[in-house]
Design a protein around this motif. Structure first.
Motif, PDB file in Angstrom:
ATOM      1  N   LEU A   3      -6.263   2.682 -16.500  1.00 40.35           N
ATOM      2  CA  LEU A   3      -7.002   3.518 -15.548  1.00 40.35           C
ATOM      3  C   LEU A   3      -6.820   3.028 -14.118  1.00 40.35           C
ATOM      4  O   LEU A   3      -6.628   3.827 -13.199  1.00 40.35           O
ATOM      5  N   THR A   4      -6.855   1.716 -13.940  1.00 41.16           N
ATOM      6  CA  THR A   4      -6.701   1.152 -12.596  1.00 41.16           C
ATOM      7  C   THR A   4      -5.319   1.465 -12.031  1.00 41.16           C
ATOM      8  O   THR A   4      -5.190   1.899 -10.878  1.00 41.16           O
ATOM      9  N   GLY A   5      -4.289   1.281 -12.837  1.00 39.73           N
ATOM     10  CA  GLY A   5      -2.933   1.582 -12.385  1.00 39.73           C
ATOM     11  C   GLY A   5      -2.749   3.046 -12.037  1.00 39.73           C
ATOM     12  O   GLY A   5      -2.162   3.382 -10.999  1.00 39.73           O
ATOM     13  N   ALA A   6      -3.264   3.928 -12.893  1.00 40.11           N
ATOM     14  CA  ALA A   6      -3.131   5.370 -12.643  1.00 40.11           C
ATOM     15  C   ALA A   6      -3.933   5.792 -11.423  1.00 40.11           C
ATOM     16  O   ALA A   6      -3.474   6.612 -10.616  1.00 40.11           O
ATOM     17  N   ALA A   7      -5.137   5.248 -11.272  1.00 42.37           N
ATOM     18  CA  ALA A   7      -5.965   5.593 -10.112  1.00 42.37           C
ATOM     19  C   ALA A   7      -5.308   5.120  -8.828  1.00 42.37           C
ATOM     20  O   ALA A   7      -5.263   5.856  -7.830  1.00 42.37           O
ATOM     21  N   LEU A   8      -4.781   3.905  -8.839  1.00 43.74           N
ATOM     22  CA  LEU A   8      -4.124   3.372  -7.645  1.00 43.74           C
ATOM     23  C   LEU A   8      -2.921   4.231  -7.263  1.00 43.74           C
ATOM     24  O   LEU A   8      -2.759   4.594  -6.092  1.00 43.74           O
ATOM     25  N   LYS A   9      -2.107   4.561  -8.232  1.00 44.30           N
ATOM     26  CA  LYS A   9      -0.934   5.391  -7.949  1.00 44.30           C
ATOM     27  C   LYS A   9      -1.349   6.729  -7.344  1.00 44.30           C
ATOM     28  O   LYS A   9      -0.775   7.182  -6.345  1.00 44.30           O
ATOM     29  N   PHE A  10      -2.367   7.363  -7.921  1.00 46.92           N
ATOM     30  CA  PHE A  10      -2.837   8.652  -7.416  1.00 46.92           C
ATOM     31  C   PHE A  10      -3.400   8.523  -6.001  1.00 46.92           C
ATOM     32  O   PHE A  10      -3.100   9.351  -5.129  1.00 46.92           O
ATOM     33  N   LEU A  11      -4.181   7.489  -5.746  1.00 42.43           N
ATOM     34  CA  LEU A  11      -4.770   7.334  -4.414  1.00 42.43           C
ATOM     35  C   LEU A  11      -3.703   7.029  -3.360  1.00 42.43           C
ATOM     36  O   LEU A  11      -3.805   7.502  -2.223  1.00 42.43           O
ATOM     37  N   ILE A  12      -2.682   6.291  -3.720  1.00 44.91           N
ATOM     38  CA  ILE A  12      -1.581   6.060  -2.777  1.00 44.91           C
ATOM     39  C   ILE A  12      -0.867   7.384  -2.487  1.00 44.91           C
ATOM     40  O   ILE A  12      -0.520   7.664  -1.333  1.00 44.91           O
TER      41      ILE A  12
ATOM     42  N   MET B 117      -9.889  -0.433   2.146  1.00 39.50           N
ATOM     43  CA  MET B 117     -10.533   0.011   0.911  1.00 39.50           C
ATOM     44  C   MET B 117      -9.999   1.390   0.541  1.00 39.50           C
ATOM     45  O   MET B 117     -10.483   2.405   1.036  1.00 39.50           O
ATOM     46  N   ILE B 118      -9.012   1.420  -0.340  1.00 36.19           N
ATOM     47  CA  ILE B 118      -8.371   2.685  -0.705  1.00 36.19           C
ATOM     48  C   ILE B 118      -9.347   3.647  -1.385  1.00 36.19           C
ATOM     49  O   ILE B 118      -9.135   4.852  -1.386  1.00 36.19           O
TER      50      ILE B 118
ATOM     51  N   ALA C 192      -2.498   5.878   7.994  1.00 30.71           N
ATOM     52  CA  ALA C 192      -1.458   5.234   8.803  1.00 30.71           C
ATOM     53  C   ALA C 192      -0.690   4.195   7.976  1.00 30.71           C
ATOM     54  O   ALA C 192       0.544   4.120   8.069  1.00 30.71           O
ATOM     55  N   HIS C 193      -1.384   3.438   7.174  1.00 26.58           N
ATOM     56  CA  HIS C 193      -0.744   2.389   6.380  1.00 26.58           C
ATOM     57  C   HIS C 193       0.248   2.950   5.375  1.00 26.58           C
ATOM     58  O   HIS C 193       1.339   2.412   5.203  1.00 26.58           O
ATOM     59  N   TYR C 194      -0.131   4.049   4.710  1.00 24.42           N
ATOM     60  CA  TYR C 194       0.712   4.603   3.655  1.00 24.42           C
ATOM     61  C   TYR C 194       1.650   5.720   4.128  1.00 24.42           C
ATOM     62  O   TYR C 194       2.379   6.267   3.332  1.00 24.42           O
ATOM     63  N   ALA C 195       1.636   6.011   5.431  1.00 21.14           N
ATOM     64  CA  ALA C 195       2.494   7.077   5.965  1.00 21.14           C
ATOM     65  C   ALA C 195       3.967   6.757   5.797  1.00 21.14           C
ATOM     66  O   ALA C 195       4.393   5.635   5.821  1.00 21.14           O
TER      67      ALA C 195
END
Length: 131
Positions: free
Chosen positions: A14-23, A79-80, A128-131
Protein backbone atom coordinates in the motif's frame (compact mmCIF):
# COMPACT_ATOMS: atom_id res chain seq x y z
CA UNK A 1 3.01 -7.69 13.36
CA UNK A 2 -0.35 -6.46 12.16
CA UNK A 3 -1.68 -2.95 12.45
CA UNK A 4 -5.25 -1.98 11.60
CA UNK A 5 -5.84 -5.63 10.58
CA UNK A 6 -3.14 -5.51 7.89
CA UNK A 7 0.24 -7.23 7.96
CA UNK A 8 3.61 -5.69 7.12
CA UNK A 9 3.51 -7.01 3.56
CA UNK A 10 0.17 -5.28 2.92
CA UNK A 11 1.43 -2.03 4.41
CA UNK A 12 4.51 -2.26 2.20
CA UNK A 13 2.42 -2.78 -0.94
CA UNK A 14 0.00 0.00 0.00
CA UNK A 15 2.80 2.41 0.86
CA UNK A 16 4.60 1.80 -2.43
CA UNK A 17 1.42 2.17 -4.49
CA UNK A 18 0.33 5.29 -2.61
CA UNK A 19 3.74 6.90 -3.02
CA UNK A 20 3.83 6.17 -6.73
CA UNK A 21 0.33 7.62 -7.19
CA UNK A 22 1.08 10.75 -5.17
CA UNK A 23 4.27 11.39 -7.13
CA UNK A 24 2.24 11.05 -10.34
CA UNK A 25 -0.25 13.60 -8.99
CA UNK A 26 2.55 15.98 -7.99
CA UNK A 27 4.09 15.78 -11.46
CA UNK A 28 0.69 16.64 -12.94
CA UNK A 29 0.33 19.44 -10.36
CA UNK A 30 -2.95 17.95 -9.19
CA UNK A 31 -4.44 17.13 -5.83
CA UNK A 32 -6.31 13.95 -4.95
CA UNK A 33 -8.92 12.92 -2.42
CA UNK A 34 -8.95 10.14 0.14
CA UNK A 35 -11.66 8.50 -1.96
CA UNK A 36 -9.63 8.63 -5.18
CA UNK A 37 -6.49 7.42 -3.42
CA UNK A 38 -8.44 4.54 -1.87
CA UNK A 39 -9.88 3.47 -5.25
CA UNK A 40 -6.44 3.70 -6.86
CA UNK A 41 -4.89 1.54 -4.15
CA UNK A 42 -7.53 -1.16 -4.64
CA UNK A 43 -7.02 -1.10 -8.40
CA UNK A 44 -3.22 -1.13 -8.29
CA UNK A 45 -2.65 -3.58 -5.44
CA UNK A 46 -5.72 -5.82 -5.51
CA UNK A 47 -5.92 -5.43 -1.73
CA UNK A 48 -9.11 -4.54 0.10
CA UNK A 49 -9.82 -0.85 0.30
CA UNK A 50 -10.34 1.30 3.35
CA UNK A 51 -13.95 1.76 4.49
CA UNK A 52 -13.82 5.51 4.89
CA UNK A 53 -17.21 5.51 6.63
CA UNK A 54 -15.52 3.93 9.66
CA UNK A 55 -13.34 6.01 11.98
CA UNK A 56 -10.89 3.11 12.44
CA UNK A 57 -10.44 2.80 8.67
CA UNK A 58 -9.92 6.55 8.29
CA UNK A 59 -7.26 6.23 11.00
CA UNK A 60 -5.70 3.38 9.01
CA UNK A 61 -5.60 5.60 5.91
CA UNK A 62 -3.92 8.27 8.02
CA UNK A 63 -1.38 5.68 9.15
CA UNK A 64 -0.69 4.85 5.51
CA UNK A 65 -0.11 8.50 4.65
CA UNK A 66 2.27 8.74 7.60
CA UNK A 67 4.22 5.79 6.21
CA UNK A 68 4.41 7.50 2.82
CA UNK A 69 5.74 10.69 4.42
CA UNK A 70 8.26 8.63 6.40
CA UNK A 71 9.66 7.29 3.11
CA UNK A 72 10.05 10.61 1.35
CA UNK A 73 10.53 13.29 4.01
CA UNK A 74 14.19 12.51 4.79
CA UNK A 75 15.07 13.23 1.14
CA UNK A 76 12.61 15.98 0.20
CA UNK A 77 11.83 17.67 3.53
CA UNK A 78 8.27 17.84 2.18
CA UNK A 79 5.06 16.11 3.23
CA UNK A 80 3.72 14.46 0.09
CA UNK A 81 0.51 13.65 1.96
CA UNK A 82 -0.37 17.35 1.51
CA UNK A 83 -1.74 16.36 -1.89
CA UNK A 84 -4.59 14.40 -0.29
CA UNK A 85 -7.68 16.28 0.86
CA UNK A 86 -11.25 15.53 1.79
CA UNK A 87 -13.82 15.10 -0.96
CA UNK A 88 -15.70 18.39 -1.45
CA UNK A 89 -13.26 20.23 0.81
CA UNK A 90 -10.15 22.29 0.30
CA UNK A 91 -7.97 21.28 3.21
CA UNK A 92 -5.79 18.49 4.51
CA UNK A 93 -6.98 16.25 7.33
CA UNK A 94 -6.11 16.83 10.99
CA UNK A 95 -3.55 14.02 10.87
CA UNK A 96 -1.55 16.02 8.34
CA UNK A 97 -1.19 18.94 10.75
CA UNK A 98 -0.46 16.65 13.68
CA UNK A 99 2.37 14.98 11.74
CA UNK A 100 3.67 18.39 10.64
CA UNK A 101 3.88 19.40 14.29
CA UNK A 102 5.63 16.12 15.17
CA UNK A 103 8.17 16.82 12.42
CA UNK A 104 8.75 20.32 13.81
CA UNK A 105 7.37 22.00 10.70
CA UNK A 106 4.35 23.63 12.34
CA UNK A 107 3.66 24.79 15.90
CA UNK A 108 1.33 22.43 17.81
CA UNK A 109 -1.14 25.25 18.43
CA UNK A 110 -0.94 26.87 15.03
CA UNK A 111 -3.83 29.06 13.99
CA UNK A 112 -6.16 28.00 11.22
CA UNK A 113 -4.57 30.61 8.97
CA UNK A 114 -1.06 29.34 9.75
CA UNK A 115 -2.15 25.77 9.01
CA UNK A 116 -3.67 26.80 5.67
CA UNK A 117 -0.56 28.76 4.74
CA UNK A 118 1.67 25.81 5.64
CA UNK A 119 -0.47 23.35 3.68
CA UNK A 120 -0.56 25.55 0.57
CA UNK A 121 3.20 26.05 0.84
CA UNK A 122 3.72 22.29 0.97
CA UNK A 123 1.53 21.73 -2.09
CA UNK A 124 3.37 24.37 -4.11
CA UNK A 125 6.76 23.02 -3.04
CA UNK A 126 5.73 19.47 -3.95
CA UNK A 127 4.63 20.61 -7.41
CA UNK A 128 7.98 22.37 -7.91
CA UNK A 129 10.00 19.45 -6.55
CA UNK A 130 8.35 16.82 -8.75
CA UNK A 131 7.97 19.00 -11.88
Amino acid sequence: MTRYSRDEDEWGQLTGAALKFLIERARLQKMTTYTELNATLVKRTGLRGFDLDLESERAAMGHLLGLVVDRTFPMTKLMISALVHYLNANDAGPGFYHLAAELGLLPRRASTAAKQEFWIGQVKALYAHYA
